[in-house]
Scaffold this motif. Structure first.
Motif, PDB file in Angstrom:
ATOM      1  N   VAL A  12     -30.944   6.623 -40.828  1.00 25.67           N
ATOM      2  CA  VAL A  12     -32.334   7.025 -40.568  1.00 25.67           C
ATOM      3  C   VAL A  12     -32.661   6.758 -39.095  1.00 25.67           C
ATOM      4  CG1 VAL A  12     -34.762   6.683 -41.227  1.00 25.67           C
ATOM      5  CG2 VAL A  12     -32.963   6.456 -42.968  1.00 25.67           C
ATOM      6  N   THR A  13     -32.224   5.600 -38.596  1.00 26.28           N
ATOM      7  CA  THR A  13     -32.470   5.266 -37.181  1.00 26.28           C
ATOM      8  C   THR A  13     -31.703   6.207 -36.259  1.00 26.28           C
ATOM      9  OG1 THR A  13     -32.734   2.971 -37.824  1.00 26.28           O
ATOM     10  CG2 THR A  13     -32.470   3.385 -35.516  1.00 26.28           C
ATOM     11  N   PHE A  14     -30.437   6.489 -36.585  1.00 29.22           N
ATOM     12  CA  PHE A  14     -29.650   7.415 -35.745  1.00 29.22           C
ATOM     13  C   PHE A  14     -30.338   8.775 -35.690  1.00 29.22           C
ATOM     14  CE2 PHE A  14     -25.591   4.956 -37.020  1.00 29.22           C
ATOM     15  CZ  PHE A  14     -25.769   4.070 -35.957  1.00 29.22           C
ATOM     16  N   SER A  15     -30.847   9.206 -36.841  1.00 27.20           N
ATOM     17  CA  SER A  15     -31.530  10.488 -36.912  1.00 27.20           C
ATOM     18  C   SER A  15     -32.791  10.461 -36.032  1.00 27.20           C
ATOM     19  CB  SER A  15     -31.886  10.780 -38.375  1.00 27.20           C
ATOM     20  OG  SER A  15     -32.733  11.885 -38.452  1.00 27.20           O
ATOM     21  N   PHE A  16     -33.540   9.345 -36.091  1.00 26.76           N
ATOM     22  CA  PHE A  16     -34.742   9.202 -35.255  1.00 26.76           C
ATOM     23  C   PHE A  16     -34.379   9.258 -33.773  1.00 26.76           C
ATOM     24  CE2 PHE A  16     -37.521   6.639 -32.610  1.00 26.76           C
ATOM     25  CZ  PHE A  16     -38.764   7.152 -32.915  1.00 26.76           C
TER      26      PHE A  16
ATOM     27  N   ASP B 140     -30.279   1.943 -48.043  1.00 31.00           N
ATOM     28  CA  ASP B 140     -29.228   0.939 -48.159  1.00 31.00           C
ATOM     29  C   ASP B 140     -29.146   0.094 -46.891  1.00 31.00           C
ATOM     30  OD1 ASP B 140     -27.148  -0.232 -49.555  1.00 31.00           O
ATOM     31  OD2 ASP B 140     -25.637   1.101 -48.708  1.00 31.00           O
ATOM     32  N   ASP B 141     -28.911  -1.203 -47.063  1.00 33.42           N
ATOM     33  CA  ASP B 141     -28.746  -2.122 -45.918  1.00 33.42           C
ATOM     34  C   ASP B 141     -29.979  -2.158 -45.031  1.00 33.42           C
ATOM     35  OD1 ASP B 141     -26.504  -3.576 -46.122  1.00 33.42           O
ATOM     36  OD2 ASP B 141     -25.208  -2.207 -45.020  1.00 33.42           O
ATOM     37  N   LEU B 142     -31.111  -2.349 -45.640  1.00 37.74           N
ATOM     38  CA  LEU B 142     -32.376  -2.418 -44.908  1.00 37.74           C
ATOM     39  C   LEU B 142     -32.408  -3.679 -44.050  1.00 37.74           C
ATOM     40  CD1 LEU B 142     -35.230  -1.058 -44.736  1.00 37.74           C
ATOM     41  CD2 LEU B 142     -35.939  -2.632 -46.532  1.00 37.74           C
ATOM     42  N   GLY B 143     -32.799  -3.509 -42.789  1.00 35.03           N
ATOM     43  CA  GLY B 143     -32.995  -4.683 -41.937  1.00 35.03           C
ATOM     44  C   GLY B 143     -31.878  -4.952 -40.955  1.00 35.03           C
ATOM     45  N   VAL B 144     -30.742  -4.261 -41.100  1.00 36.50           N
ATOM     46  CA  VAL B 144     -29.668  -4.480 -40.118  1.00 36.50           C
ATOM     47  C   VAL B 144     -29.378  -3.207 -39.316  1.00 36.50           C
ATOM     48  CG1 VAL B 144     -28.567  -6.416 -41.307  1.00 36.50           C
ATOM     49  CG2 VAL B 144     -27.906  -4.111 -41.908  1.00 36.50           C
ATOM     50  N   GLU B 145     -30.302  -2.231 -39.452  1.00 36.03           N
ATOM     51  CA  GLU B 145     -30.120  -0.992 -38.700  1.00 36.03           C
ATOM     52  C   GLU B 145     -30.408  -1.244 -37.206  1.00 36.03           C
ATOM     53  OE1 GLU B 145     -34.392  -1.218 -39.955  1.00 36.03           O
ATOM     54  OE2 GLU B 145     -32.490  -1.464 -41.007  1.00 36.03           O
ATOM     55  N   PRO B 146     -29.824  -0.434 -36.315  1.00 40.90           N
ATOM     56  CA  PRO B 146     -30.078  -0.618 -34.877  1.00 40.90           C
ATOM     57  C   PRO B 146     -31.524  -0.261 -34.535  1.00 40.90           C
ATOM     58  CG  PRO B 146     -28.814   1.388 -35.262  1.00 40.90           C
ATOM     59  CD  PRO B 146     -28.929   0.697 -36.583  1.00 40.90           C
ATOM     60  N   PRO B 147     -31.994  -0.672 -33.342  1.00 41.50           N
ATOM     61  CA  PRO B 147     -33.370  -0.330 -32.961  1.00 41.50           C
ATOM     62  C   PRO B 147     -33.532   1.181 -32.761  1.00 41.50           C
ATOM     63  CG  PRO B 147     -32.350  -1.868 -31.387  1.00 41.50           C
ATOM     64  CD  PRO B 147     -31.287  -1.443 -32.332  1.00 41.50           C
ATOM     65  N   GLY B 148     -34.741   1.665 -33.014  1.00 39.58           N
ATOM     66  CA  GLY B 148     -35.041   3.075 -32.790  1.00 39.58           C
ATOM     67  C   GLY B 148     -35.567   3.276 -31.370  1.00 39.58           C
ATOM     68  N   ARG B 149     -35.082   4.340 -30.736  1.00 40.75           N
ATOM     69  CA  ARG B 149     -35.550   4.633 -29.373  1.00 40.75           C
ATOM     70  C   ARG B 149     -35.483   6.137 -29.147  1.00 40.75           C
ATOM     71  NH1 ARG B 149     -36.529   1.212 -25.265  1.00 40.75           N
ATOM     72  NH2 ARG B 149     -36.333   2.012 -23.160  1.00 40.75           N
TER      73      ARG B 149
ATOM     74  N   TYR C  44     -39.857  11.664 -34.111  1.00 42.04           N
ATOM     75  CA  TYR C  44     -40.777  11.317 -35.209  1.00 42.04           C
ATOM     76  C   TYR C  44     -40.667  12.230 -36.419  1.00 42.04           C
ATOM     77  CZ  TYR C  44     -42.532   7.730 -32.225  1.00 42.04           C
ATOM     78  OH  TYR C  44     -42.594   6.595 -31.459  1.00 42.04           O
ATOM     79  N   LYS C  45     -40.026  13.374 -36.248  1.00 37.34           N
ATOM     80  CA  LYS C  45     -39.809  14.272 -37.395  1.00 37.34           C
ATOM     81  C   LYS C  45     -39.034  13.544 -38.498  1.00 37.34           C
ATOM     82  CE  LYS C  45     -37.741  18.707 -38.613  1.00 37.34           C
ATOM     83  NZ  LYS C  45     -36.997  18.182 -39.752  1.00 37.34           N
ATOM     84  N   THR C  46     -38.149  12.634 -38.089  1.00 33.97           N
ATOM     85  CA  THR C  46     -37.350  11.869 -39.061  1.00 33.97           C
ATOM     86  C   THR C  46     -38.251  11.066 -39.993  1.00 33.97           C
ATOM     87  OG1 THR C  46     -35.526  11.704 -37.514  1.00 33.97           O
ATOM     88  CG2 THR C  46     -35.579  10.061 -39.268  1.00 33.97           C
ATOM     89  N   ILE C  47     -39.269  10.427 -39.410  1.00 37.26           N
ATOM     90  CA  ILE C  47     -40.167   9.605 -40.228  1.00 37.26           C
ATOM     91  C   ILE C  47     -40.937  10.491 -41.206  1.00 37.26           C
ATOM     92  CG2 ILE C  47     -42.199   8.083 -40.128  1.00 37.26           C
ATOM     93  CD1 ILE C  47     -40.895   7.054 -37.429  1.00 37.26           C
ATOM     94  N   GLU C  48     -41.348  11.662 -40.716  1.00 36.46           N
ATOM     95  CA  GLU C  48     -42.026  12.624 -41.613  1.00 36.46           C
ATOM     96  C   GLU C  48     -41.081  13.059 -42.731  1.00 36.46           C
ATOM     97  OE1 GLU C  48     -43.610  16.010 -39.443  1.00 36.46           O
ATOM     98  OE2 GLU C  48     -44.358  14.611 -37.930  1.00 36.46           O
ATOM     99  N   ASP C  49     -39.822  13.327 -42.363  1.00 33.63           N
ATOM    100  CA  ASP C  49     -38.853  13.821 -43.357  1.00 33.63           C
ATOM    101  C   ASP C  49     -38.633  12.821 -44.480  1.00 33.63           C
ATOM    102  OD1 ASP C  49     -38.582  16.117 -41.927  1.00 33.63           O
ATOM    103  OD2 ASP C  49     -36.632  15.629 -41.047  1.00 33.63           O
ATOM    104  N   TYR C  50     -38.597  11.540 -44.136  1.00 33.33           N
ATOM    105  CA  TYR C  50     -38.350  10.534 -45.176  1.00 33.33           C
ATOM    106  C   TYR C  50     -39.634  10.089 -45.869  1.00 33.33           C
ATOM    107  CZ  TYR C  50     -33.465  10.367 -44.009  1.00 33.33           C
ATOM    108  OH  TYR C  50     -32.153  10.713 -43.829  1.00 33.33           O
ATOM    109  N   GLY C  51     -40.758  10.490 -45.324  1.00 32.85           N
ATOM    110  CA  GLY C  51     -42.037  10.215 -45.986  1.00 32.85           C
ATOM    111  C   GLY C  51     -42.384  11.335 -46.944  1.00 32.85           C
ATOM    112  N   ASN C  52     -41.349  11.977 -47.517  1.00 33.84           N
ATOM    113  CA  ASN C  52     -41.610  13.125 -48.405  1.00 33.84           C
ATOM    114  C   ASN C  52     -41.478  12.708 -49.863  1.00 33.84           C
ATOM    115  OD1 ASN C  52     -38.930  13.015 -49.175  1.00 33.84           O
ATOM    116  ND2 ASN C  52     -38.265  14.631 -47.804  1.00 33.84           N
ATOM    117  N   THR C  53     -41.529  13.678 -50.752  1.00 36.81           N
ATOM    118  CA  THR C  53     -41.636  13.330 -52.173  1.00 36.81           C
ATOM    119  C   THR C  53     -40.290  13.128 -52.874  1.00 36.81           C
ATOM    120  OG1 THR C  53     -41.822  15.684 -52.660  1.00 36.81           O
ATOM    121  CG2 THR C  53     -43.874  14.454 -52.478  1.00 36.81           C
ATOM    122  N   LYS C  54     -39.210  13.059 -52.113  1.00 35.81           N
ATOM    123  CA  LYS C  54     -37.925  12.742 -52.750  1.00 35.81           C
ATOM    124  C   LYS C  54     -37.878  11.262 -53.107  1.00 35.81           C
ATOM    125  CE  LYS C  54     -34.628  16.066 -50.844  1.00 35.81           C
ATOM    126  NZ  LYS C  54     -33.554  16.223 -49.874  1.00 35.81           N
TER     127      LYS C  54
END
Length: 220
Positions: free
Chosen positions: A117-121, A141-150, A126-136
């Motif tokens: 999700v971070t790599f995609s961002f 997986d592995d929440l909290g160890v993802e790299p920083p978003g930039r 910000y489209k990534t955040i919209e995409d995952y804020g959908n109704t699926k």
């Protein structure tokens, strides 16, 4: 009419309990036999259900089959998603991949590594955040160890924002849109990573089910 208490896998029929025409009376030992067989098909012959994981599995299975008596006993809210936490290698990801097969008629969730999700961002913004804020339905997986978003020089706590979007969706749809996650972090570490606001939303989004912190690494 199909009998929802039976599942076919690899040409073998597994019974999960008894069907009385209206609902399934599940039998936990039978569920374990099925999960063990399905796990071998999904992850290879070395997969097995460990004795020490039975308590965790009883909680997870009770949630997935919506066993109200057990869920009440374990203080699990069926309307919320699951946050499965535990040390590296204890089998969280495998169990979340496996358990979605237990109720084949119910809407499955997609397993998404949080780092993806971070790599995609970082690539799309910000489209990534919209995409995952959908109704699926998702399990992050592995929440909290993802790299920083930039994105274009701006930092963003991507998974924190995604969880805020998922929480809003959860409220808007009257808890119909589920979000699940797995994490190696404990509650304090999650708060450090995402801040107090996200942490309080996570309490509303998730039931926390935790492996023993001394659970061994099954990948060794």
């Amino acid at each position: 009419m199909d009998n929802p208490s039976k599942i076919m896998e690899g040409g073998i029929e597994y019974s999960l309990g008894k069907f009385d025409g209206k609902s399934v009376l599940y039998d936990f030992p039978k569920i374990l036999v099925y999960l063990n067989a399905k796990g071998k098909l999904l992850f290879g012959e070395n997969f097995k259900i460990y004795k020490e994981d039975r308590d965790i599995l009883l909680k997870l299975c009770s949630y997935f089959i919506k066993d109200k008596v057990n869920c009440d006993k374990f203080e699990i809210d069926i309307k919320k998603g699951l946050l499965l936490s535990g040390p590296v290698g204890c089998g969280k990801t495998s169990l979340m991949k496996l358990l979605r097969h237990l109720v084949p008629l119910r809407r499955p969730y997609e397993m998404i590594p949080s780092r993806n999700v971070t790599f995609s961002f970082n690539h799309l913004g910000y489209k990534t955040i919209e995409d995952y804020g959908n109704t699926k339905f998702y399990c992050f997986d592995d929440l909290g160890v993802e790299p920083p978003g930039r994105f274009y020089g701006k930092d963003c706590n991507v998974m924190g924002e995604v969880l805020l979007s998922r929480h809003e969706l959860f409220l808007q749809t009257k808890q119909k849109i589920k979000t699940h996650a797995t994490t190696n972090l404990n509650a304090e570490e999650l708060e450090d990573r995402y801040g107090n606001r996200v942490r309080s939303r996570m309490r509303e989004l998730f039931n926390l089910i935790a492996f023993d912190e001394n659970a061994g690494d099954k990948r060794k």
